[in-house]
Scaffold this active site. Structure first.
Site, short mmCIF file in Angstrom:
data_model
loop_
_atom_site.label_atom_id
_atom_site.label_comp_id
_atom_site.label_asym_id
_atom_site.label_seq_id
_atom_site.Cartn_x
_atom_site.Cartn_y
_atom_site.Cartn_z
N LEU B 77 -36.04 51.22 83.88
CA LEU B 77 -34.88 51.37 83.00
C LEU B 77 -34.14 52.65 83.39
O LEU B 77 -34.76 53.70 83.56
CB LEU B 77 -35.32 51.52 81.53
CG LEU B 77 -36.22 50.44 80.92
CD1 LEU B 77 -36.51 50.80 79.46
CD2 LEU B 77 -35.56 49.07 81.00
N CYS B 78 -32.82 52.56 83.51
CA CYS B 78 -32.03 53.76 83.80
C CYS B 78 -32.13 54.73 82.63
O CYS B 78 -31.90 54.36 81.48
CB CYS B 78 -30.56 53.39 84.02
SG CYS B 78 -29.49 54.84 83.98
N VAL B 79 -32.48 55.97 82.94
CA VAL B 79 -32.72 56.95 81.86
C VAL B 79 -31.47 57.23 81.04
O VAL B 79 -31.53 57.27 79.81
CB VAL B 79 -33.35 58.25 82.41
CG1 VAL B 79 -32.45 58.94 83.44
CG2 VAL B 79 -33.68 59.22 81.29
N ALA B 82 -30.63 54.18 78.96
CA ALA B 82 -31.66 53.99 77.95
C ALA B 82 -31.52 54.99 76.81
O ALA B 82 -31.64 54.65 75.63
CB ALA B 82 -33.05 54.09 78.58
#
Lengths: 139, 130
Positions: B77-79, B82
């Protein structure tokens, strides 16, 4: 294409949505800014409603969203020099290049002369450029 | 062939997650390698541990989680995406002083560089979304 141990691929970032109705334009720009650090062969495309992302004189005060349009003018500093604008998309919306920001980069091989990053391209020609890419991200 | 996969839409609202799951399963069955599945935009919602779909519907986050366990694939997941959308693993929750984490097992949170790396290392990048 391999350059020593370093793999250099052609990466295209295709922007097709208007800037503030959804988050795609902003988050796409975030990807591009990160991608610039990877020394790949990058080009950007603005087509369909994506051409609105580069409109000059954007003002987002009334919609309460961050005006990120100024960031595009920094792309040259990130060594992003190929920004394709699809001609038909402009025309279909009653726009011309004069309605868009003027994006430049400094050419290190030509005594840092300022050059245009924007390349006006027809739909048919753009199809060929897309075909040459290794990776196409569409946002 | 080695595939990188990008999922740009959240589960249930959009078919992108279902299509990406089906593609990933089919590619693995055919003996291909999945280098990484990267989740961006609302796609990060595929990684929630709190989804409770009706019992007669498919459970998309669980399907990803089981797929990761079974085939040891990298789900990222892209930080930034997210954090915007309230998807946190334990360390992100702790670091930002949040009361709970909500990331399902099998995913991890990392930066956009992981997407670019998948583009460089993979033979193909397949994007699911509009």
């Amino acid at each position: 294409m391999e350059d020593g141990d370093q793999i250099i691929k052609k990466f295209m970032y295709m922007n097709r949505k208007a800037p503030y109705g959804t988050i795609y334009a902003w988050e796409s720009l975030e990807v591009v800014l990160i991608a610039a650090a990877f020394d790949q062969d990058i080009s950007l495309v603005f087509a369909d409603d994506g051409v609105y992302q580069l409109m000059d004189g954007q003002n987002t005060e009334e919609v309460g969203m961050k005006n990120f349009s100024k960031t595009y003018s920094a792309l040259g500093d990130y060594d992003i020099k190929k920004i394709y604008i699809e001609q038909e998309s402009l025309e279909e919306r009653g726009l011309s290049l004069g309605d868009l920001q003027d994006l430049k980069y400094e050419d290190e091989d030509d005594d840092w002369a300022e050059k245009d990053s924007i390349i006006l391209i027809s739909r048919a020609e753009l199809a060929k450029v897309i075909d040459e890419q290794d990776v196409v991200f569409s946002f | 062939m080695k595939y990188g996969i990008l999922v740009n839409e959240g589960p249930y609202t959009h078919q992108a997650s279902d299509s990406a799951l089906a593609f990933t399963k089919a590619a693995l069955e055919k003996g291909h390698e999945i280098f990484r599945v990267f989740f961006y935009h609302d796609g990060v919602n595929n990684g929630t541990s709190l989804a409770i779909p009706p019992q007669d519907d498919r459970h998309i986050p669980n399907q990803w989680s089981e797929l990761a366990k079974e085939h040891n694939i990298d789900l990222v997941l892209c930080v930034a995406a997210a954090q915007r959308r309230g998807l946190l693993d334990e360390s992100e929750a702790k670091r930002n002083s949040k009361a709970a984490s909500n990331m399902i097992e099998g995913f991890r949170i990392s930066g956009l560089g992981q997407l670019i790396e998948a583009g460089i290392q993979g033979d193909r990048m397949v994007v699911f979304g509009d």
